[in-house]
Design an enzyme around this catalytic site. Structure first.
Site, PDB file in Angstrom:
ATOM      1  N   SER A  72     -44.686  37.040  66.902  1.00  0.00           N
ATOM      2  CA  SER A  72     -45.854  36.168  66.750  1.00  0.00           C
ATOM      3  C   SER A  72     -45.812  34.928  67.645  1.00  0.00           C
ATOM      4  CB  SER A  72     -46.039  35.743  65.294  1.00  0.00           C
ATOM      5  OG  SER A  72     -45.044  34.829  64.905  1.00  0.00           O
ATOM      6  N   LYS A 107     -44.340  28.879  63.674  1.00  0.00           N
ATOM      7  CA  LYS A 107     -45.734  28.858  64.135  1.00  0.00           C
ATOM      8  C   LYS A 107     -46.041  27.499  64.757  1.00  0.00           C
ATOM      9  CE  LYS A 107     -47.034  32.871  62.321  1.00  0.00           C
ATOM     10  NZ  LYS A 107     -45.771  33.560  62.346  1.00  0.00           N
TER      11      LYS A 107
END
Length: 143
Positions: free
Chosen positions: A62, A99
């Site tokens: 990700s 993230k």
């Protein structure tokens, strides 16, 4: 190397390596120069708060477009105040995730650096804790 699936404190002492005093060109090669080699302490260059800095191994894809690849080791500083735009380690429903933090007056979300992954936006009552700020990533490439 220790299992880094959970945060690990950094080992004490310096991590000293040899370093050239010149830069490396990514375009056309530069003419050969008389290269001077010096020793630098990576710990002092990368880590501002040793007691609050941890290592974690990342799994997944990700954060690929931010250069944090599957198997990378990230250095995470818990003493840095997280700000919008920082790459962070967050705890979402009891699990760690890496993230990009995006915040504003009316929103909070964790954004992947890969368009194949959806943003994480907290639901009503969902607890999300920003655990620390990523200050460096170490990627091991196969040779």
């Amino acid at each position: 190397m220790p299992n880094l699936s959970t945060p690990q404190p950094l080992p004490p002492g310096p991590l000293v390596i040899k370093a050239f005093s010149t830069s490396v060109q990514c375009g056309f090669p530069s003419p050969a120069e008389d290269h001077h080699v010096e020793r630098i302490d990576l710990m002092s260059q990368l880590i501002k708060h040793p007691q609050a800095t941890f290592m974690l191994r990342v799994s997944g894809h990700s954060m690929r477009d931010a250069g944090i690849l599957d198997g990378s080791v990230v250095l995470v500083d818990r003493a840095i105040k997280p700000e919008s735009g920082h790459i962070v380690i967050a705890v979402v429903d009891g699990d760690f995730t890496c993230k990009i933090l995006q915040t504003g007056p009316d929103f909070f979300r964790l954004v992947a650096a890969n368009p194949d992954f959806a943003d994480i936006v907290p639901n009503d009552g969902q607890a999300i804790e920003v655990w620390g700020v990523v200050v460096a990533s170490i990627v091991q490439h196969a040779v």
